[in-house]
Design a protein around this motif. Structure first.
Motif, short mmCIF file in Angstrom:
data_model
loop_
_atom_site.label_atom_id
_atom_site.label_comp_id
_atom_site.label_asym_id
_atom_site.label_seq_id
_atom_site.Cartn_x
_atom_site.Cartn_y
_atom_site.Cartn_z
N HIS A 236 42.66 0.81 -78.78
CA HIS A 236 42.26 2.02 -79.49
C HIS A 236 43.44 2.92 -79.83
CE1 HIS A 236 37.93 1.82 -77.76
NE2 HIS A 236 38.01 1.22 -78.92
N ASP B 56 31.01 2.22 -78.14
CA ASP B 56 31.72 1.20 -78.90
C ASP B 56 30.87 -0.06 -78.97
OD1 ASP B 56 33.53 -0.50 -80.03
OD2 ASP B 56 35.20 0.12 -78.75
N HIS C 198 33.42 5.24 -83.39
CA HIS C 198 33.01 5.35 -82.00
C HIS C 198 32.24 6.64 -81.76
CE1 HIS C 198 36.42 2.67 -82.26
NE2 HIS C 198 36.02 2.07 -81.17
N HIS D 178 39.78 -5.37 -77.58
CA HIS D 178 40.57 -4.71 -78.62
C HIS D 178 41.14 -3.41 -78.07
CE1 HIS D 178 36.60 -2.74 -79.10
NE2 HIS D 178 37.26 -1.71 -79.60
N ASP E 240 40.01 1.22 -83.99
CA ASP E 240 40.22 -0.06 -83.31
C ASP E 240 41.44 -0.78 -83.85
OD1 ASP E 240 37.85 0.14 -81.87
OD2 ASP E 240 36.69 -0.90 -83.40
ZN LIG Z 1 36.67 0.21 -80.19
#
Ligand SMILES: [Zn+2]
Ligand SMILES: [Zn+2]
Length: 145
Positions: free
Chosen positions: A95, A87, A39, A93, A106
């Protein structure tokens, strides 16, 4: 998890829908994003992309990334007043954020996806996305200390 071919198809589609022309620079920035698992922020991308486009400016990278965000091709990671992190995985999803090295990892978790919404919000708010952030120390940082 992101699959490179699908991501690029998704990106092309987004650009087309929003009449954003697909320049080699934009493509390279997007590919850098999906390559990086951490990220990255604009500065990270800038440092990597300069190897391919030596004349590119940090400002261009900023503007490109915010354009990508605008068209929904990437998401901004919820932050704490630090530099924006991007991202490329726009699927649902969660983190994990390391407080030491700032890495964001992730993960998927079905029971988090299905958490019940607090009653106070159920009535007057519409919740469209559940994103859990776990914070702590990552494996590498634990080993270091
Ligand atoms: Zn992510
Ligand atoms: Zn760490």
């Amino acid at each position: 998890m992101l699959n490179k071919k699908d991501s690029i198809a998704f990106f092309r589609d987004r650009c087309k829908q929003h009449n954003l022309s697909m320049t080699p620079q934009r493509m390279a920035i997007y590919q850098e994003l999906i390559k990086s698992k951490s990220h990255p922020d604009a500065d990270d991308i800038f440092r990597r992309i300069r190897n391919i486009f030596p004349d590119i400016s940090l400002d261009t990278v900023y503007r490109t990334l915010s354009k990508f965000t605008e068209i929904g091709a990437v998401h901004i990671v919820e932050g704490y007043g630090e530099a924006k992190r991007y991202d490329p995985d726009t699927n649902n999803h969660h983190h994990f954020r390391c407080r030491e090295c700032n890495k964001i990892v992730d993960f998927q978790n079905k029971s988090y996806d299905n958490l019940s919404i607090p009653r106070a919000f159920q009535k007057n708010f519409k919740v469209t996305n559940i994103k859990i952030i776990l914070e702590g120390t990552c494996d590498k940082c634990i080993k270091k200390s």
